[in-house]
Design a protein around this motif. Sequence first.
Motif, PDB file in Angstrom:
ATOM      1  N   THR A  13      12.129   0.039  -5.855  1.00 27.26           N
ATOM      2  CA  THR A  13      11.823  -0.344  -4.475  1.00 27.26           C
ATOM      3  C   THR A  13      10.390  -0.010  -4.089  1.00 27.26           C
ATOM      4  O   THR A  13       9.780  -0.722  -3.296  1.00 27.26           O
ATOM      5  CB  THR A  13      12.791   0.335  -3.486  1.00 27.26           C
ATOM      6  OG1 THR A  13      12.749   1.746  -3.688  1.00 27.26           O
ATOM      7  CG2 THR A  13      14.205  -0.172  -3.683  1.00 27.26           C
ATOM      8  N   SER A  63       7.720  -2.701  -2.706  1.00 25.62           N
ATOM      9  CA  SER A  63       7.043  -2.547  -1.414  1.00 25.62           C
ATOM     10  C   SER A  63       5.536  -2.720  -1.557  1.00 25.62           C
ATOM     11  O   SER A  63       4.874  -3.193  -0.637  1.00 25.62           O
ATOM     12  CB  SER A  63       7.370  -1.183  -0.798  1.00 25.62           C
ATOM     13  OG  SER A  63       6.706  -0.137  -1.500  1.00 25.62           O
ATOM     14  N   LYS A 123       4.074  -4.776  -3.563  1.00 22.14           N
ATOM     15  CA  LYS A 123       3.802  -6.202  -3.791  1.00 22.14           C
ATOM     16  C   LYS A 123       4.068  -7.054  -2.553  1.00 22.14           C
ATOM     17  O   LYS A 123       3.803  -8.248  -2.562  1.00 22.14           O
ATOM     18  CB  LYS A 123       4.663  -6.715  -4.946  1.00 22.14           C
ATOM     19  CG  LYS A 123       4.325  -6.081  -6.268  1.00 22.14           C
ATOM     20  CD  LYS A 123       5.216  -6.630  -7.358  1.00 22.14           C
ATOM     21  CE  LYS A 123       4.874  -6.020  -8.696  1.00 22.14           C
ATOM     22  NZ  LYS A 123       5.733  -6.571  -9.759  1.00 22.14           N
ATOM     23  N   PHE A 124       4.598  -6.458  -1.500  1.00 25.20           N
ATOM     24  CA  PHE A 124       5.043  -7.211  -0.328  1.00 25.20           C
ATOM     25  C   PHE A 124       3.935  -8.046   0.295  1.00 25.20           C
ATOM     26  O   PHE A 124       4.133  -9.231   0.587  1.00 25.20           O
ATOM     27  CB  PHE A 124       5.652  -6.263   0.707  1.00 25.20           C
ATOM     28  CG  PHE A 124       6.244  -6.966   1.884  1.00 25.20           C
ATOM     29  CD1 PHE A 124       7.439  -7.648   1.763  1.00 25.20           C
ATOM     30  CD2 PHE A 124       5.606  -6.970   3.111  1.00 25.20           C
ATOM     31  CE1 PHE A 124       7.996  -8.315   2.830  1.00 25.20           C
ATOM     32  CE2 PHE A 124       6.153  -7.627   4.194  1.00 25.20           C
ATOM     33  CZ  PHE A 124       7.347  -8.299   4.047  1.00 25.20           C
ATOM     34  N   ASN A 125       2.752  -7.478   0.512  1.00 20.08           N
ATOM     35  CA  ASN A 125       1.649  -8.229   1.121  1.00 20.08           C
ATOM     36  C   ASN A 125       1.227  -9.406   0.245  1.00 20.08           C
ATOM     37  O   ASN A 125       0.878 -10.468   0.756  1.00 20.08           O
ATOM     38  CB  ASN A 125       0.467  -7.316   1.420  1.00 20.08           C
ATOM     39  CG  ASN A 125       0.729  -6.422   2.608  1.00 20.08           C
ATOM     40  OD1 ASN A 125       1.566  -6.729   3.449  1.00 20.08           O
ATOM     41  ND2 ASN A 125       0.036  -5.299   2.672  1.00 20.08           N
ATOM     42  N   TRP A 148       3.232 -11.098  -1.639  1.00 22.66           N
ATOM     43  CA  TRP A 148       4.271 -12.110  -1.449  1.00 22.66           C
ATOM     44  C   TRP A 148       4.045 -12.872  -0.147  1.00 22.66           C
ATOM     45  O   TRP A 148       4.266 -14.079  -0.084  1.00 22.66           O
ATOM     46  CB  TRP A 148       5.651 -11.476  -1.455  1.00 22.66           C
ATOM     47  CG  TRP A 148       6.056 -10.884  -2.775  1.00 22.66           C
ATOM     48  CD1 TRP A 148       5.574 -11.226  -4.005  1.00 22.66           C
ATOM     49  CD2 TRP A 148       7.012  -9.857  -2.992  1.00 22.66           C
ATOM     50  NE1 TRP A 148       6.182 -10.469  -4.971  1.00 22.66           N
ATOM     51  CE2 TRP A 148       7.071  -9.615  -4.383  1.00 22.66           C
ATOM     52  CE3 TRP A 148       7.813  -9.104  -2.152  1.00 22.66           C
ATOM     53  CZ2 TRP A 148       7.907  -8.666  -4.949  1.00 22.66           C
ATOM     54  CZ3 TRP A 148       8.655  -8.165  -2.718  1.00 22.66           C
ATOM     55  CH2 TRP A 148       8.703  -7.940  -4.093  1.00 22.66           C
TER      56      TRP A 148
END
Length: 154
Positions: free
Chosen positions: A50, A54, A56-58, A60
Amino acid sequence: MMQTKPTKGQFTGRHMLMAMIGGFGIVIAVNFYMASLATSGFGGVIVKNTYVASQKFNGWLDEAERQRELGWEAQPQRADDGHLVVETLGVPELAMASAMIRRPLGELEASELELVRQTDGRFRSVEPIAEGRWIVRLEITSAGQSWRQEQQIR
């Protein structure tokens, strides 16, 4: 000992029993309702780590914005004959499409579908898919650009 008859308006053990049954009945009914919403809604996403997800979120979010700028749209559905059909809008003529399908709940059932472009611009799977709920992950590529979408079908 002499038993006295309760007077009108007096709170008795029977009243307490009814209040307890009614209160717990409401709590149980709400719990069943919430559990049914939870199992019929979002199936969840499983990631190995997790923390890494988190981070890699930006990226995505940036990728999703690039996809929106392409203006491509695709709508997968299961046709009456069982084949997956993907209606497209704004997708270039030479685009290629692929699809992965998996069940949202229950036994792990997943497969990769070969999609063939039809003369009307739609994509159609070579093999039919079984009935029921599926999560379809589409990927459309053209001229080095890539577009992805995940959607449930029935």
